[in-house]
Design an enzyme around this catalytic site. Structure first.
Site, PDB file in Angstrom:
ATOM      1  N   GLU A 297       0.877  -1.173   0.000  1.00  0.00           N
ATOM      2  CA  GLU A 297       0.000   0.000   0.000  1.00  0.00           C
ATOM      3  C   GLU A 297       0.908   1.214   0.000  1.00  0.00           C
ATOM      4  OE1 GLU A 297      -3.025  -0.389  -0.674  1.00  0.00           O
ATOM      5  OE2 GLU A 297      -3.041  -2.554  -0.350  1.00  0.00           O
ATOM      6  N   CYS A 331      -1.409   8.780   4.466  1.00  0.00           N
ATOM      7  CA  CYS A 331      -1.474   8.461   3.039  1.00  0.00           C
ATOM      8  C   CYS A 331      -2.799   8.952   2.475  1.00  0.00           C
ATOM      9  CB  CYS A 331      -1.334   6.967   2.847  1.00  0.00           C
ATOM     10  SG  CYS A 331      -2.377   6.080   3.990  1.00  0.00           S
TER      11      CYS A 331
HETATM   12  P1  NAD Z   1       9.122   5.137   2.958  1.00  0.00           P
HETATM   13  O1  NAD Z   1       8.825   4.520   1.637  1.00  0.00           O
HETATM   14  O2  NAD Z   1      10.201   6.138   3.035  1.00  0.00           O
HETATM   15  O3  NAD Z   1       9.497   4.007   4.023  1.00  0.00           O
HETATM   16  C1  NAD Z   1       8.666   2.886   4.235  1.00  0.00           C
HETATM   17  C2  NAD Z   1       9.532   1.736   4.708  1.00  0.00           C
HETATM   18  O4  NAD Z   1      10.395   1.366   3.627  1.00  0.00           O
HETATM   19  C3  NAD Z   1      10.424   2.070   5.898  1.00  0.00           C
HETATM   20  O5  NAD Z   1      10.522   0.950   6.743  1.00  0.00           O
HETATM   21  C4  NAD Z   1      11.756   2.357   5.237  1.00  0.00           C
HETATM   22  O6  NAD Z   1      12.859   2.146   6.090  1.00  0.00           O
HETATM   23  C5  NAD Z   1      11.750   1.358   4.099  1.00  0.00           C
HETATM   24  N1  NAD Z   1      12.630   1.736   2.997  1.00  0.00           N
HETATM   25  C6  NAD Z   1      13.077   2.966   2.661  1.00  0.00           C
HETATM   26  N2  NAD Z   1      13.867   2.894   1.587  1.00  0.00           N
HETATM   27  C7  NAD Z   1      13.924   1.591   1.232  1.00  0.00           C
HETATM   28  C8  NAD Z   1      14.583   0.890   0.193  1.00  0.00           C
HETATM   29  N3  NAD Z   1      15.337   1.516  -0.709  1.00  0.00           N
HETATM   30  N4  NAD Z   1      14.395  -0.440   0.119  1.00  0.00           N
HETATM   31  C9  NAD Z   1      13.602  -1.083   0.998  1.00  0.00           C
HETATM   32  N5  NAD Z   1      12.972  -0.469   2.020  1.00  0.00           N
HETATM   33  C10 NAD Z   1      13.123   0.858   2.127  1.00  0.00           C
HETATM   34  O7  NAD Z   1       7.732   5.714   3.488  1.00  0.00           O
HETATM   35  P2  NAD Z   1       7.442   6.490   4.854  1.00  0.00           P
HETATM   36  O8  NAD Z   1       8.029   7.857   4.736  1.00  0.00           O
HETATM   37  O9  NAD Z   1       7.761   5.675   6.032  1.00  0.00           O
HETATM   38  O10 NAD Z   1       5.863   6.592   4.775  1.00  0.00           O
HETATM   39  C11 NAD Z   1       5.229   7.512   3.964  1.00  0.00           C
HETATM   40  C12 NAD Z   1       4.713   6.906   2.677  1.00  0.00           C
HETATM   41  O11 NAD Z   1       3.901   5.795   2.990  1.00  0.00           O
HETATM   42  C13 NAD Z   1       3.831   7.847   1.899  1.00  0.00           C
HETATM   43  O12 NAD Z   1       4.119   7.733   0.526  1.00  0.00           O
HETATM   44  C14 NAD Z   1       2.427   7.357   2.208  1.00  0.00           C
HETATM   45  O13 NAD Z   1       1.469   7.686   1.238  1.00  0.00           O
HETATM   46  C15 NAD Z   1       2.664   5.895   2.311  1.00  0.00           C
HETATM   47  N6  NAD Z   1       1.623   5.238   3.103  1.00  0.00           N
HETATM   48  C16 NAD Z   1       0.651   4.553   2.452  1.00  0.00           C
HETATM   49  C17 NAD Z   1      -0.374   3.935   3.151  1.00  0.00           C
HETATM   50  C18 NAD Z   1      -1.441   3.173   2.431  1.00  0.00           C
HETATM   51  O14 NAD Z   1      -2.173   2.429   3.076  1.00  0.00           O
HETATM   52  N7  NAD Z   1      -1.569   3.323   1.122  1.00  0.00           N
HETATM   53  C19 NAD Z   1      -0.403   4.020   4.543  1.00  0.00           C
HETATM   54  C20 NAD Z   1       0.619   4.720   5.194  1.00  0.00           C
HETATM   55  C21 NAD Z   1       1.630   5.316   4.453  1.00  0.00           C
END
Ligand code: NAD
Length: 545
Positions: A297, A331
């Protein structure tokens, strides 16, 4: 795990949404939470890597800081090394047989107990960790770290029961049974900073279905993730079922995603990161034992669309709550609004007046409506979009930032004449709402704009008192949002009431908090047992009169 014999169809306790506590002045819950906030602010736990139930101190340290007071270190955490990831995979594999063979009701009991602990003894701790570590106000924390997480654990048990009850047709000659097996291998859960409950749900939903898991929490939600992990241990989660891996996301993901035993990914976060993970899996397709289930998501550019028949006060409240609660870091946060010219002056003025009354500051002061954004990177990203707003659009309220003690970004209302302005298209993930004013006569053109402006399709809200307009817009915008709200704001999905997720660039839409999500963590086996097996190879049609 060993269990005594038990015969009987067990009925799980009915799932009911956890009531939200009010934290009104003078209430006992407010007093108790304030005390936990004060004590937690003076603690500095050292968070280990947890593999097979063992706490590992690697010595390679990271810090969890408080967004409202960025000099304040709330916790230090040990970063996993590549050998810890390998050990976690081995631990998950060795725990799987016992866990998968544990009767499902006994697995469920662990999560029902976790829900009950969170509702009672652990509630203040999880709320305080979420407030201090992720800068949520008491209300935002209560609906996330307490209520939503409790609901995930209780309702998922009910959804699992409903799923397991789905069985094929049988008759007197045969019995057909579906065995909802867990996946063969481990599930890799990667969680975002913005919801403590998502942190808890992504590893536990597959675990409930009999899978074993590697959980990589977000660095900026480390404190609440750690307390969640401890809560699960206290609830009786056996060692190795969920392995906790703080640390470098790129290294950990590279190791986990390229392992032959990878059976599934449960991700929530940004679209770019998810695409990168999918790409890694695609490039390694020859390696895996099976086809990994990929559930993610991701981002959103969520809309509010008002029709000329809408009530301006309802529109304004939906806008300010939808856009600014939790500093726009949901999100589902409203990020673009389309308002008819006839309503605009009233909607705009009401929004600006409400915003003037909203206080921003340290979340420990309960009078504040918003806190700081999560970290310096988020602060800089918001500052960049604010500069853009001042440069090529019109800032109607807010627009300021202050980084002296915390990462503070003011709630900001922007008007953009160009509906394809960058601020109308890109996910900002901050307290900035951009509005486009359309001619009342251009309703159909506006629907098209809403549908085609961004690559995302997560949430959206349509506000109208005219039922036919509401129905028409919902039909035209059928693919524009996985969660559509009519005459409401576009945030605040509740487990069991609004299963959550979006399509297009917003993810695989596997609806967290519903049976649809649990389906992804099982691989059904059909068993046919014949009670009267045939004893003659010849069929009747082979005869001739
Ligand atoms: P992010 O993508 O920066 O991080 C999410 C996770 O991915 C973290 O655990 C992070 O450490 C990890 N990560 C970061 N870079 C990575 C890589 N290169 N490879 C593998 N893992 C990696 O997101 P965030 O800042 O934690 O959260 C915000 C984002 O999440 C926004 O885009 C928001 O829309 C989305 N979000 C979506 C939903 C939904 O249900 N659609 C819900 C909550 C948040």
């Amino acid at each position: 795990m060993s269990f005594s014999a038990f015969d009987g169809t067990r009925r799980i306790p009915p799932a009911i949404n956890e009531p939200i506590r009010a934290y009104a002045p003078g209430s006992p819950e407010k007093k108790s939470l304030k005390a936990r906030l004060a004590s937690m602010a003076s603690e500095q736990p050292e968070i280990p890597v947890v593999v097979g139930g063992k706490h590992i101190h690697t010595g390679d340290m990271g810090e969890a800081t408080m967004p409202c007071v960025h000099s304040h270190v709330l916790a230090k955490y040990h970063k996993a090394r590549v050998e810890d990831v390998s050990a976690a995979i081995a631990a998950a594999e060795s725990a799987q047989r016992d866990w998968a063979n544990t009767r499902w009701e006994d697995r469920a009991a662990v999560f029902l107990r976790a829900a009950e602990l969170l509702a009672t003894t652990h509630r203040d701790t999880l709320n305080a960790a979420t407030m201090l570590g992720q800068s949520k106000t008491v209300f935002q924390s209560e609906i996330d770290a307490a209520c939503e997480m409790i609901d995930f654990w209780r309702f998922n048990v009910q959804f699992a029961q409903d799923l397991y009850a789905e069985q094929p047709i049988s008759n007197a000659t045969m019995w057909n049974q579906l065995d909802y097996r867990p996946l063969e291998g481990f599930v890799y859960a990667v969680t975002p900073f913005n919801f403590t409950a998502i942190g808890g749900n992504l590893p536990t939903a597959p675990a409930l279905m009999g899978n074993t898991v590697l959980w990589k929490p977000a660095a900026s939600a480390m404190l609440s993730a750690w307390y969640t992990m401890q809560l699960l241990e206290a609830a009786g989660l056996p060692p190795g079922v969920i392995n906790f891996l703080p640390g470098d996301p790129v290294m950990i993901s590279e190791r986990a995603l390229t392992d032959p035993a990878l059976a599934g990914v449960h991700f929530t976060g940004s679209t770019g990161v998810f695409n990168g993970m999918w790409d890694t899996i695609g490039r390694n397709m020859g390696r895996y034992r099976g086809y990994p289930r990929i559930v993610g998501e991701t981002g959103g550019k969520d809309f509010i669309l008002a029709h000329a028949s809408a009530d301006p006060q309802v529109v304004a409240v939906a806008m300010v709550r939808g856009a600014f609660e939790y500093q726009g870091q949901k999100c589902s946060a409203a990020s673009r609004a389309y308002i008819p010219r006839s309503l605009w002056p009233e909607v705009r003025d009401r929004c600006v007046a409400m915003m003037a009354d909203m206080r921003m500051g340290d979340v420990r002061d309960f009078r504040n409506f918003t806190g700081a954004v999560i970290d310096e990177k988020a602060f800089n990203r918001n500052a960049k979009y604010l500069a853009m707003a001042k440069d090529s659009a019109k800032v109607l309220a807010g627009g300021g930032t202050d980084r002296s003690t915390g990462w503070f970004v003011e709630n900001t209302l922007v008007e953009a004449t160009d509906p394809s302005h960058t601020l109308m298209c890109e996910e900002i993930f901050g307290p900035i709402l951009t509005c486009h004013v359309y001619d009342d006569a251009k309703w159909d053109e506006t629907l098209k704009l809403v549908d085609t402006t961004s690559p995302y399709a997560l949430t959206g809200a349509i506000l109208a008192q005219d039922r036919s307009a509401l129905h028409h817009a919902a039909t035209v915008l059928r693919q524009a949002a996985g969660n559509l709200y009519l005459n409401d704001k576009c945030t605040g999905a509740v487990v069991g009431q609004q299963p959550f997720g979006g399509a297009r660039a917003s993810g695989t839409n596997d609806k967290a908090g519903s049976k649809l999500n649990l389906v992804r963590w099982v691989s059904a086996r059909n068993i046919k047992e014949t009670f009267s097996p045939p004893t003659d190879w010849r069929y009747p049609f082979l005869g001739e009169e």
